[in-house]
Design an enzyme around this catalytic site. Structure first.
Site, PDB file in Angstrom:
ATOM      1  N   TYR A  88     -11.559   8.744  -2.291  1.00  0.00           N
ATOM      2  CA  TYR A  88     -10.996   8.907  -0.937  1.00  0.00           C
ATOM      3  C   TYR A  88      -9.741   9.774  -0.926  1.00  0.00           C
ATOM      4  CZ  TYR A  88      -7.361   5.336  -1.785  1.00  0.00           C
ATOM      5  OH  TYR A  88      -6.279   4.634  -2.265  1.00  0.00           O
ATOM      6  N   HIS A 126      -7.207  -6.508  -0.664  1.00  0.00           N
ATOM      7  CA  HIS A 126      -6.116  -5.541  -0.560  1.00  0.00           C
ATOM      8  C   HIS A 126      -5.090  -5.898   0.507  1.00  0.00           C
ATOM      9  CE1 HIS A 126      -4.029  -1.752  -0.883  1.00  0.00           C
ATOM     10  NE2 HIS A 126      -4.228  -1.500   0.402  1.00  0.00           N
ATOM     11  N   TYR A 159      -1.291  11.575   1.927  1.00  0.00           N
ATOM     12  CA  TYR A 159      -2.136  11.834   0.761  1.00  0.00           C
ATOM     13  C   TYR A 159      -2.073  13.305   0.357  1.00  0.00           C
ATOM     14  CZ  TYR A 159      -4.048   7.205   1.694  1.00  0.00           C
ATOM     15  OH  TYR A 159      -4.186   5.845   1.880  1.00  0.00           O
ATOM     16  N   ASP A 216       0.848  -1.190   0.000  1.00  0.00           N
ATOM     17  CA  ASP A 216       0.000   0.000   0.000  1.00  0.00           C
ATOM     18  C   ASP A 216       0.892   1.252   0.000  1.00  0.00           C
ATOM     19  OD1 ASP A 216      -2.957   0.969   0.425  1.00  0.00           O
ATOM     20  OD2 ASP A 216      -1.836   1.996   1.985  1.00  0.00           O
TER      21      ASP A 216
END
Length: 315
Positions: free
Chosen positions: A150, A294, A229, A101
């Site tokens: 997201y 995931h 992010y 990830d």
């Protein structure tokens, strides 16, 4: 698990929590979101049993590692800098690297910036996306997925307060146990709309696992992780000098076929039509695991353990 050692190490101006076990050549494990060093518990125990030293830090802003307050303190340079300083503090020259990830993204950056420190890489879930000089990443994602995507939502300062309004354990369960390969979408009124059905803990997870992760996120909140992010576009600006650069270390890539990251538009074509191999010339193998989501290293620990071990023993 009781044999895993824990300590805090000062690296790059922050206090980093590090878990480790074993003796021998080092395998550095880099976790993603919403995870912690703990995501690698199965791999650490297995790798240590095979004569390796497994090291898994909490990345900056996660778990028991310090969380600088500024969103701009979470660029790829900061995170990679933390890891290189960690290797330096431990007197380690070159290591095997495993990422998942966000940890996969950071691992790509680490191999891009400092290939001299990496013997080989096993990356899970997120392919290497070379820098596109013509469009910023968040603009592209907003164009493709809309404002509810997201990553677009996480750009909004204060979104961590939205997450804080809901039960942390239910929130993490909604991430960890999701079996739908669609891109994650979050409405503007997330907390008001958040009403997941009662979760059932799958066979590959335990209540103890969920309790541990929820306790850490309940304590630290989500601001640090969200700042990763918020640096997507800043990383794009800072990495202009690496436009066109390739990943020049041996790589094995593993992903589940119901992982949302594998089902994003163009990803399968990128892998299957040679684009991935072009950007990662020493990509030796791509493994797509059927019926796997995931959180692949926790859902299929035995298979992932073997994929890692089989690959790193070549180098």
């Amino acid at each position: 698990m009781e044999n895993i050692q824990h300590r805090n190490i000062n690296v790059n101006g922050i206090n980093m929590h590090v878990a480790e076990i074993g003796e021998g050549p080092v395998v550095l494990f880099v976790h993603g979101f919403p995870e912690l060093w703990y995501t690698w518990r199965h791999q650490m125990l297995f790798i240590a049993s095979k004569g390796y030293r497994a090291i898994a830090p909490d990345l900056r802003g996660f778990g028991d590692t310090e969380a600088p307050p500024s969103p701009t303190s979470y660029t790829a340079f900061h995170i990679v800098g933390d890891l290189v300083c960690l290797l330096d503090s431990l007197g380690l020259d070159k290591v095997y690297l495993v990422g998942h990830d966000w940890g996969a993204i950071i691992s790509w950056y680490l191999c891009l910036f400092r290939p001299d420190r990496i013997k080989a890489l096993v990356n899970l879930s997120v392919v290497y996306n070379p820098r596109n000089p013509s469009v910023k990443p968040v603009d592209y994602m907003r164009h493709v997925y809309g404002d509810d995507f997201y990553i677009c939502r996480f750009q909004e300062i204060g979104w961590e307060e939205e997450f804080a309004k809901v039960d942390t354990k239910k929130l993490l369960a909604s991430f960890y146990f999701k079996r739908i390969p669609n891109p994650p979408l979050l409405s503007k009124d997330f907390a008001k709309m958040f009403n997941p059905p009662p979760y059932t803990i799958p066979s590959w997870y335990t209540q103890e696992d969920l309790d541990y992760c929820a306790s850490k996120y309940r304590s630290t909140g989500f601001k640090g992780p969200f700042n990763y992010y918020r640096c997507f576009d800043l990383n794009w600006e800072l990495c202009a000098a690496w436009t066109g650069s390739k990943i020049m270390v041996p790589v094995k890539f593993v992903v589940g076929d119901i992982d949302a990251t594998y089902n994003f538009p163009t990803i399968k074509e990128y892998i299957n039509r040679g684009g991935f191999k072009e950007s990662v010339p020493y990509l030796e193998e791509v493994v797509v695991m059927e019926g796997v989501g995931h959180f692949i290293n926790q859902e299929k620990p035995i298979e992932i353990n073997n994929h890692i071990y089989d690959f790193i023993t070549k180098f």
